[in-house]
Design a protein around this motif. Sequence first.
Motif, PDB file in Angstrom:
ATOM      1  N   ILE A  49       0.861  -1.187   0.000  1.00  0.00           N
ATOM      2  CA  ILE A  49       0.000   0.000   0.000  1.00  0.00           C
ATOM      3  C   ILE A  49       0.897   1.236   0.000  1.00  0.00           C
ATOM      4  CG2 ILE A  49      -1.733   1.320   1.297  1.00  0.00           C
ATOM      5  CD1 ILE A  49      -2.697  -1.174   2.605  1.00  0.00           C
ATOM      6  N   MET A  50       0.522   2.264  -0.773  1.00  0.00           N
ATOM      7  CA  MET A  50       1.198   3.560  -0.655  1.00  0.00           C
ATOM      8  C   MET A  50       0.280   4.508   0.101  1.00  0.00           C
ATOM      9  SD  MET A  50       2.959   3.936  -4.350  1.00  0.00           S
ATOM     10  CE  MET A  50       4.180   5.107  -3.886  1.00  0.00           C
ATOM     11  N   LEU A  51       0.878   5.282   1.021  1.00  0.00           N
ATOM     12  CA  LEU A  51       0.104   6.201   1.863  1.00  0.00           C
ATOM     13  C   LEU A  51       0.403   7.644   1.458  1.00  0.00           C
ATOM     14  CD1 LEU A  51       1.076   4.589   5.286  1.00  0.00           C
ATOM     15  CD2 LEU A  51      -1.016   4.171   3.993  1.00  0.00           C
ATOM     16  N   ALA A  52      -0.517   8.536   1.828  1.00  0.00           N
ATOM     17  CA  ALA A  52      -0.317   9.974   1.609  1.00  0.00           C
ATOM     18  C   ALA A  52      -0.122  10.293   0.127  1.00  0.00           C
ATOM     19  CB  ALA A  52       0.867  10.486   2.443  1.00  0.00           C
ATOM     20  N   LEU A  53      -0.950   9.669  -0.684  1.00  0.00           N
ATOM     21  CA  LEU A  53      -0.943   9.931  -2.131  1.00  0.00           C
ATOM     22  C   LEU A  53      -1.684  11.243  -2.415  1.00  0.00           C
ATOM     23  CD1 LEU A  53      -1.742   6.244  -3.066  1.00  0.00           C
ATOM     24  CD2 LEU A  53       0.373   7.457  -3.628  1.00  0.00           C
ATOM     25  N   PRO A  54      -1.600  11.749  -3.643  1.00  0.00           N
ATOM     26  CA  PRO A  54      -2.311  12.993  -3.953  1.00  0.00           C
ATOM     27  C   PRO A  54      -3.806  12.873  -3.615  1.00  0.00           C
ATOM     28  CG  PRO A  54      -0.826  12.404  -5.730  1.00  0.00           C
ATOM     29  CD  PRO A  54      -0.791  11.267  -4.770  1.00  0.00           C
ATOM     30  N   HIS A  55      -4.347  13.916  -2.987  1.00  0.00           N
ATOM     31  CA  HIS A  55      -5.765  13.968  -2.581  1.00  0.00           C
ATOM     32  C   HIS A  55      -6.140  12.784  -1.701  1.00  0.00           C
ATOM     33  CE1 HIS A  55      -6.142  17.213  -5.457  1.00  0.00           C
ATOM     34  NE2 HIS A  55      -5.641  16.434  -6.391  1.00  0.00           N
ATOM     35  N   TYR A  56      -5.216  12.378  -0.837  1.00  0.00           N
ATOM     36  CA  TYR A  56      -5.435  11.170  -0.028  1.00  0.00           C
ATOM     37  C   TYR A  56      -6.485  11.407   1.046  1.00  0.00           C
ATOM     38  CZ  TYR A  56      -3.898   6.526   1.431  1.00  0.00           C
ATOM     39  OH  TYR A  56      -3.816   5.172   1.671  1.00  0.00           O
ATOM     40  N   SER A  57      -7.152  10.334   1.436  1.00  0.00           N
ATOM     41  CA  SER A  57      -8.134  10.431   2.520  1.00  0.00           C
ATOM     42  C   SER A  57      -8.100   9.119   3.301  1.00  0.00           C
ATOM     43  CB  SER A  57      -9.532  10.636   1.954  1.00  0.00           C
ATOM     44  OG  SER A  57      -9.920   9.467   1.239  1.00  0.00           O
ATOM     45  N   SER A 117       2.685  -4.356   3.383  1.00  0.00           N
ATOM     46  CA  SER A 117       3.692  -3.304   3.505  1.00  0.00           C
ATOM     47  C   SER A 117       3.000  -1.987   3.197  1.00  0.00           C
ATOM     48  CB  SER A 117       4.839  -3.514   2.514  1.00  0.00           C
ATOM     49  OG  SER A 117       5.447  -4.761   2.751  1.00  0.00           O
ATOM     50  N   ALA A 118       3.213  -0.987   4.025  1.00  0.00           N
ATOM     51  CA  ALA A 118       2.553   0.313   3.826  1.00  0.00           C
ATOM     52  C   ALA A 118       3.608   1.413   3.899  1.00  0.00           C
ATOM     53  CB  ALA A 118       1.481   0.521   4.897  1.00  0.00           C
ATOM     54  N   TYR A 119       3.799   2.095   2.790  1.00  0.00           N
ATOM     55  CA  TYR A 119       4.854   3.108   2.676  1.00  0.00           C
ATOM     56  C   TYR A 119       4.264   4.476   2.395  1.00  0.00           C
ATOM     57  CZ  TYR A 119       7.778  -0.991   1.836  1.00  0.00           C
ATOM     58  OH  TYR A 119       8.406  -2.194   1.952  1.00  0.00           O
ATOM     59  N   LEU A 120       4.854   5.487   2.996  1.00  0.00           N
ATOM     60  CA  LEU A 120       4.485   6.858   2.634  1.00  0.00           C
ATOM     61  C   LEU A 120       5.088   7.185   1.267  1.00  0.00           C
ATOM     62  CD1 LEU A 120       5.234   8.611   6.047  1.00  0.00           C
ATOM     63  CD2 LEU A 120       2.998   8.534   4.937  1.00  0.00           C
ATOM     64  N   LEU A 121       4.321   7.828   0.410  1.00  0.00           N
ATOM     65  CA  LEU A 121       4.870   8.264  -0.877  1.00  0.00           C
ATOM     66  C   LEU A 121       5.990   9.265  -0.621  1.00  0.00           C
ATOM     67  CD1 LEU A 121       4.762   8.607  -4.015  1.00  0.00           C
ATOM     68  CD2 LEU A 121       3.136  10.461  -3.624  1.00  0.00           C
ATOM     69  N   LYS A 122       7.140   9.018  -1.257  1.00  0.00           N
ATOM     70  CA  LYS A 122       8.246   9.990  -1.164  1.00  0.00           C
ATOM     71  C   LYS A 122       8.497  10.521  -2.562  1.00  0.00           C
ATOM     72  CE  LYS A 122      12.350   9.705   0.990  1.00  0.00           C
ATOM     73  NZ  LYS A 122      13.562   8.915   1.251  1.00  0.00           N
ATOM     74  N   ILE A 123       8.638  11.816  -2.682  1.00  0.00           N
ATOM     75  CA  ILE A 123       8.929  12.383  -4.002  1.00  0.00           C
ATOM     76  C   ILE A 123      10.453  12.377  -4.167  1.00  0.00           C
ATOM     77  CG2 ILE A 123       8.696  14.429  -5.467  1.00  0.00           C
ATOM     78  CD1 ILE A 123       6.021  13.070  -4.859  1.00  0.00           C
ATOM     79  N   GLU A 124      10.913  11.542  -5.085  1.00  0.00           N
ATOM     80  CA  GLU A 124      12.358  11.353  -5.259  1.00  0.00           C
ATOM     81  C   GLU A 124      12.852  12.170  -6.449  1.00  0.00           C
ATOM     82  OE1 GLU A 124      14.021   9.666  -3.160  1.00  0.00           O
ATOM     83  OE2 GLU A 124      12.688   8.161  -2.279  1.00  0.00           O
ATOM     84  N   PRO A 125      14.038  12.777  -6.301  1.00  0.00           N
ATOM     85  CA  PRO A 125      14.605  13.473  -7.466  1.00  0.00           C
ATOM     86  C   PRO A 125      14.886  12.464  -8.581  1.00  0.00           C
ATOM     87  CG  PRO A 125      16.181  13.378  -5.615  1.00  0.00           C
ATOM     88  CD  PRO A 125      14.889  12.800  -5.122  1.00  0.00           C
ATOM     89  N   GLY A 126      14.802  12.931  -9.803  1.00  0.00           N
ATOM     90  CA  GLY A 126      15.112  12.025 -10.923  1.00  0.00           C
ATOM     91  C   GLY A 126      13.908  11.217 -11.380  1.00  0.00           C
ATOM     92  N   THR A 127      12.758  11.383 -10.704  1.00  0.00           N
ATOM     93  CA  THR A 127      11.541  10.702 -11.168  1.00  0.00           C
ATOM     94  C   THR A 127      10.637  11.739 -11.842  1.00  0.00           C
ATOM     95  OG1 THR A 127      10.360  11.141  -9.095  1.00  0.00           O
ATOM     96  CG2 THR A 127      11.648   9.114  -9.192  1.00  0.00           C
ATOM     97  N   VAL A 128       9.591  11.281 -12.502  1.00  0.00           N
ATOM     98  CA  VAL A 128       8.640  12.218 -13.120  1.00  0.00           C
ATOM     99  C   VAL A 128       8.039  13.114 -12.040  1.00  0.00           C
ATOM    100  CG1 VAL A 128       6.456  12.390 -14.369  1.00  0.00           C
ATOM    101  CG2 VAL A 128       8.135  10.674 -15.051  1.00  0.00           C
TER     102      VAL A 128
END
Length: 357
Positions: free
Chosen positions: A151-159, A179-190
Amino acid sequence: MPFGLYLHIPYCAAKCRYCDFYSPGGSDGVPGAYIDRMVAELAARLPGRPSTLYFGGGTPGLLTPAQVSRLIRAASPLPGAEITLETNPELVSPQKLSGYRQAGVNRLSIGVQTARDETLALLGRRHTAQTARLALRKARQAGFENLCGDIMLALPHYSRAEFDATLDLIAGEGASHISAYLLKIEPGTVFGRRPPQGLPDGDEAADFYLYAVEQLEKAGYAQYEISNFARPGFMGRHNLIYWDCGDYLGLGPSAHSCMGGRRFSFPPDRAAFLAGNLPEKEEGSCTWEDYVLLRLRLRAGLNLKALKERYGFAFGPARLAFMKQLAASGYACFDGETLALTPAGLLVQNAILTELL
Ligand code: SF4
């Protein structure tokens, strides 16, 4: 000497917008030459029979059952070894699943991410919630009891409702591990170049994390690591080796290893790997700081006696007083011998580590 073996499969159909793993997109399969090279690497580098085997990526679900079978035979894991393969929902079919089972895979990890289709499209994923539901169902029907959903958490417009729907989907299909991960904005990605709109801020993301831990526990998935939750008896044995500073060998471009306290990695270069020209990069030795950092990811925590026995290091009175303070403020449990962070402590783990190290 027991060790875990990781095989990196750096092939993906398309690059997800948030992903910074070494896994170029544009592949609908894994070339035979990559398997040949990996088999040669295994023959040259294996120090014995691994107790766990993990196919990670990239998208190992692009491997055919025959390729998986060949790699497992070349790795020759010990009887009873945990053998995990990561895949994506859209790649799951009954034929493939039964082939993987026959090859020896006994743990399947499926990247569900979220039950909200608009968000899946925004992330660049190629499945829908319904595809994910059916993939988990097929995996159970194929006999995979040890079944994980990501699961990814804290995605855009998350609730909270989005999290609840995702947990319902995964738990409802009988997964034994999440597995539940917070979305991280990584350099070098879109996303790194053009962050999506509607991202929660740091405090909101922290709230989503704490909410997720609470709901997962209520649903019967006990937290055993900062991002990992399992029903009784289903903790991931391979990753537990990493967090206990055990020995593991990672093969393939960008894979990391730590064997006998020596850390090394291979460069993220598929062409060099295929050419058999992938020099090891030394990364120093495993230290007491690494052990503290990794053990504190686990809810079981850091045992100070084990730290002393393994690394000859003991914290002084000031650090012990800090640990008591952490316990008094609800960030940890500390009985004088074991320091274990609570979910609130895991969220501010970096600040705690800065103080401790
Ligand atoms: S998230 Fe997984 S499927 Fe997507 S690009 Fe990264 S490795 Fe490939």
